[in-house]
Design a protein around this motif. Structure first.
Motif, short mmCIF file in Angstrom:
data_model
loop_
_atom_site.label_atom_id
_atom_site.label_comp_id
_atom_site.label_asym_id
_atom_site.label_seq_id
_atom_site.Cartn_x
_atom_site.Cartn_y
_atom_site.Cartn_z
N ASP A 11 48.47 76.36 32.46
CA ASP A 11 49.24 77.82 32.82
C ASP A 11 50.81 77.49 32.57
OD1 ASP A 11 46.85 78.60 33.93
OD2 ASP A 11 47.22 77.96 35.95
N ASP A 12 51.09 76.35 32.62
CA ASP A 12 52.85 76.07 32.24
C ASP A 12 53.00 75.00 31.59
OD1 ASP A 12 55.44 76.34 32.13
OD2 ASP A 12 55.62 76.28 34.18
N PRO A 13 53.05 75.04 30.10
CA PRO A 13 53.49 73.62 29.53
C PRO A 13 54.55 73.05 30.08
CG PRO A 13 52.80 75.51 28.10
CD PRO A 13 53.13 76.04 29.36
N ALA A 14 55.61 73.98 30.47
CA ALA A 14 56.81 73.14 31.18
C ALA A 14 56.37 72.02 32.03
CB ALA A 14 57.72 73.98 31.60
N MET A 15 55.29 72.05 32.95
CA MET A 15 55.23 71.15 33.78
C MET A 15 54.61 69.61 33.28
SD MET A 15 55.43 72.28 36.76
CE MET A 15 56.06 73.91 37.44
N GLN A 16 54.35 69.75 31.80
CA GLN A 16 53.80 68.29 31.21
C GLN A 16 54.95 67.16 31.45
OE1 GLN A 16 52.59 69.02 27.33
NE2 GLN A 16 51.40 70.65 27.75
N PRO A 17 56.11 67.43 31.35
CA PRO A 17 57.20 66.23 31.60
C PRO A 17 56.99 65.86 33.15
CG PRO A 17 58.23 67.95 30.47
CD PRO A 17 56.82 68.72 30.89
N PHE A 18 56.70 66.68 33.96
CA PHE A 18 56.68 66.12 35.44
C PHE A 18 55.11 65.33 35.60
CE2 PHE A 18 59.26 70.13 35.64
CZ PHE A 18 60.32 69.66 36.04
N VAL A 32 55.70 58.92 44.33
CA VAL A 32 55.95 59.81 45.47
C VAL A 32 57.24 60.67 45.01
CG1 VAL A 32 57.13 60.07 47.83
CG2 VAL A 32 55.42 58.45 47.36
N ILE A 33 58.31 59.91 44.20
CA ILE A 33 59.56 60.69 43.68
C ILE A 33 59.01 61.51 42.77
CG2 ILE A 33 61.80 60.61 42.41
CD1 ILE A 33 62.05 57.84 44.10
N ALA A 34 58.11 61.12 41.64
CA ALA A 34 57.45 62.04 40.61
C ALA A 34 57.01 63.24 41.28
CB ALA A 34 56.72 61.29 40.04
N ALA A 35 55.89 62.95 42.19
CA ALA A 35 55.18 64.17 43.02
C ALA A 35 56.36 65.10 43.48
CB ALA A 35 54.26 63.62 43.86
N TRP A 36 57.27 64.51 44.19
CA TRP A 36 58.26 65.43 44.89
C TRP A 36 59.11 66.45 43.83
CZ3 TRP A 36 59.65 67.23 49.28
CH2 TRP A 36 60.86 67.90 49.41
N THR A 37 59.34 65.79 42.54
CA THR A 37 60.11 66.65 41.75
C THR A 37 59.05 67.67 41.15
OG1 THR A 37 61.31 64.77 41.21
CG2 THR A 37 61.19 66.48 39.69
N LEU A 38 57.73 67.32 41.03
CA LEU A 38 56.78 68.35 40.57
C LEU A 38 56.67 69.35 41.78
CD1 LEU A 38 54.70 69.40 38.47
CD2 LEU A 38 52.93 67.94 39.82
N ALA A 39 56.63 68.97 43.06
CA ALA A 39 56.45 69.95 43.95
C ALA A 39 57.49 70.71 44.21
CB ALA A 39 56.14 69.14 45.36
N GLN A 40 58.80 70.52 43.97
CA GLN A 40 59.70 71.37 44.05
C GLN A 40 59.82 72.38 42.77
OE1 GLN A 40 63.19 68.30 43.96
NE2 GLN A 40 63.89 69.37 45.92
N SER A 41 59.33 71.83 41.59
CA SER A 41 59.47 72.78 40.56
C SER A 41 58.22 73.86 40.81
CB SER A 41 59.08 71.94 39.31
OG SER A 41 59.00 72.85 37.99
N ILE A 42 57.20 73.53 41.11
CA ILE A 42 56.27 74.29 41.47
C ILE A 42 56.61 75.30 42.76
CG2 ILE A 42 53.81 74.47 42.59
CD1 ILE A 42 53.08 72.02 41.45
#
Length: 467
Positions: A11-18, A32-42
């Motif tokens: 759906d969103d290639p921009a999410m690949q780095p996260f 946890v930090i990586a998941a938190w960053t992804l959750a913020q972006s989502i």
């Protein structure tokens, strides 16, 4: 996780780095930090998507407040607000008066969202910043907010948020006190059923704070002013693991005033009514010998409970008498003080007063010594109804005012008396009211949006940018 990751990549290639950061994380903390960053972006994408959809709804344009004509749409204009999950951006319709009245741009969608015209930070982000500022300096609070949200926030912005929220807290208190003056008493605060029959303890004391002599300007010599602090709490007793009865404060509420004792009296009485002083089976007032605080007891509290003079303050005055009479460096002075302190503690005030009376009858007594002994004697006689410590102890009541001394340290000294700190009276009061709101359980109410008559959300004026 595989299904979710594939969906996000598709759906969103921009999410690949996260997603890559999550896959590469080895430790739990890094994961946890990586998941938190992804959750913020989502979260940002979800909120912006919902706002974009709602912005397409038909807009009901109000009339111009000056000429009364219906506003006309001027198209979509960008808007951005810093939030707890990051910077949120959207486009919404704005309108202007067809006759060019000087009313600026009107955005009904912003009003529906509870966003004011110049607001740069969302309400929940401001609440977080103010909550941090309650405990730590503004610069540290700004760092914490940036750390949590990913949005750059300045210490100046946090300071301004505190001023707005503090002003709101002060306005609410003034409104409540005005109602009390008209005879409208506040509702009793709800409490746990097991606290209804336990003693209600009240206490008051003062602590000095450093203020700037010229308001916000740093120059000039420090001015020390007293903050009057009051504490109200239920004395709940229980047995610990060693089968010893221990008393703890329950439902603690604080009152504080940078001002005159009369202001403190009214605010303390208001809080006493909220804590059910009229219903409490046992009420006790604990304080040292300060006249203003005992004036509060005489004026408002005497008819509801027993006053207790702080035992350690009374003992301190006994030592002043012993030191003046028998020379504090002598063994005789220490022995008399020990006996007098024991007599006072176990209900033999007459023995103490008898010794002091005999000392005052000595004609060769030096003038300064006589003056000190007369003060101690008058002090004990004045408080003789508040010195029955043996009975108070048997009733499970405290003998000292440590509860308010502790409150002074937590409420005032830990936050306002750091190294190099000096405050303007206004800045001090705003933050003080936020600290009071926090400990009294009313902090969250300061940041609750208010429903207006047309279903929109109205919030307090916002005056600061997060940057």
């Amino acid at each position: 996780m595989l299904c979710l990751g594939d969906s996000l990549r598709h759906d969103d290639p921009a999410m690949q780095p996260f997603l890559a950061a999550i896959g590469q994380a080895q430790s739990l903390s890094a994961l946890v930090i990586a998941a938190w960053t992804l959750a913020q972006s989502i979260s940002v994408q979800i909120v912006e998507s919902v706002l974009a959809e709602r912005a397409q709804y038909p807009t009901i344009w109000p009339n111009c407040p000056q000429c009364g004509k219906r506003l006309h749409s001027k198209g979509l204009v960008k808007r951005e607000v810093a939030t707890l999950v990051g910077m949120i951006r959207w486009r919404r319709r704005v309108g202007r008066c067809p006759d060019g009245c000087a009313i600026g741009q009107i955005a009904p969608f912003d009003a529906t969202l509870g966003v004011t015209p110049h607001q740069r930070a969302s309400l929940e982000l401001q609440a977080l910043g103010c909550a941090f500022a309650v405990f730590v300096p503004f610069a540290t609070a700004a760092h914490f907010v940036s750390w949590c949200s990913g949005v750059s926030v300045s210490s100046w912005a946090v300071w301004q948020w505190v001023q707005v929220a503090g002003t709101e807290a002060m306005k609410r208190l003034e409104s409540q006190l005005e109602a009390l003056e008209t005879g409208v008493e506040p509702e009793v605060e709800p409490m746990a059923p097991e606290l209804a029959d336990v003693p209600l303890a009240l206490s008051g004391d003062g602590v000095m704070v450093p203020l700037r002599p010229h308001g916000g300007r740093p120059e000039g010599k420090i001015q020390w002013r007293e903050v009057k602090v009051g504490v109200l709490a239920r004395l709940r007793s229980y047995r610990n693991r060693r089968d010893k009865v221990v008393t703890r404060l329950a439902q603690r509420r604080l009152v504080a005033v940078l001002g005159e004792i009369d202001e403190f009296k009214v605010r303390f009485w208001y809080e006493a009514l909220r804590q059910g002083i009229r219903r409490a089976k046992t009420v006790v007032w604990l304080s040292d010998g300060g006249r203003g605080y005992w004036g509060l007891y005489d004026e408002f509290l005497r008819g509801y409970g027993q006053g207790i003079l702080d035992f350690y303050h009374a003992a301190q005055n006994l030592w002043k008498g012993a030191a003046a009479w028998l020379d504090g460096r002598t063994k005789q002075a220490r022995q008399w003080f020990g006996c007098a302190r024991h007599w006072l503690r176990h209900g033999h005030l007459d023995s103490v007063l008898g010794d002091l009376s005999e000392a005052l009858e000595v004609e060769t007594l030096p003038g300064e010594t006589r003056k000190t002994l007369e003060k101690v004697y008058a002090y004990l006689v004045h408080h003789q109804d508040h010195l029955d410590y043996a009975t108070y102890k048997d009733q499970g009541l405290p003998l000292g005012s440590g509860m308010v001394e502790s409150a002074c340290k937590w409420l005032i000294q830990q936050r306002f008396k750091g190294v190099g700190m000096r405050w303007s009276a206004g800045g001090f009061n705003h933050l003080l009211h936020l600290r009071l709101a926090w400990v009294n359980g009313t902090f969250g109410a300061l940041f609750e949006p208010i429903e207006t008559g047309n279903g929109a959300l109205d919030t307090r004026p916002q005056i600061a940018s997060p940057n």
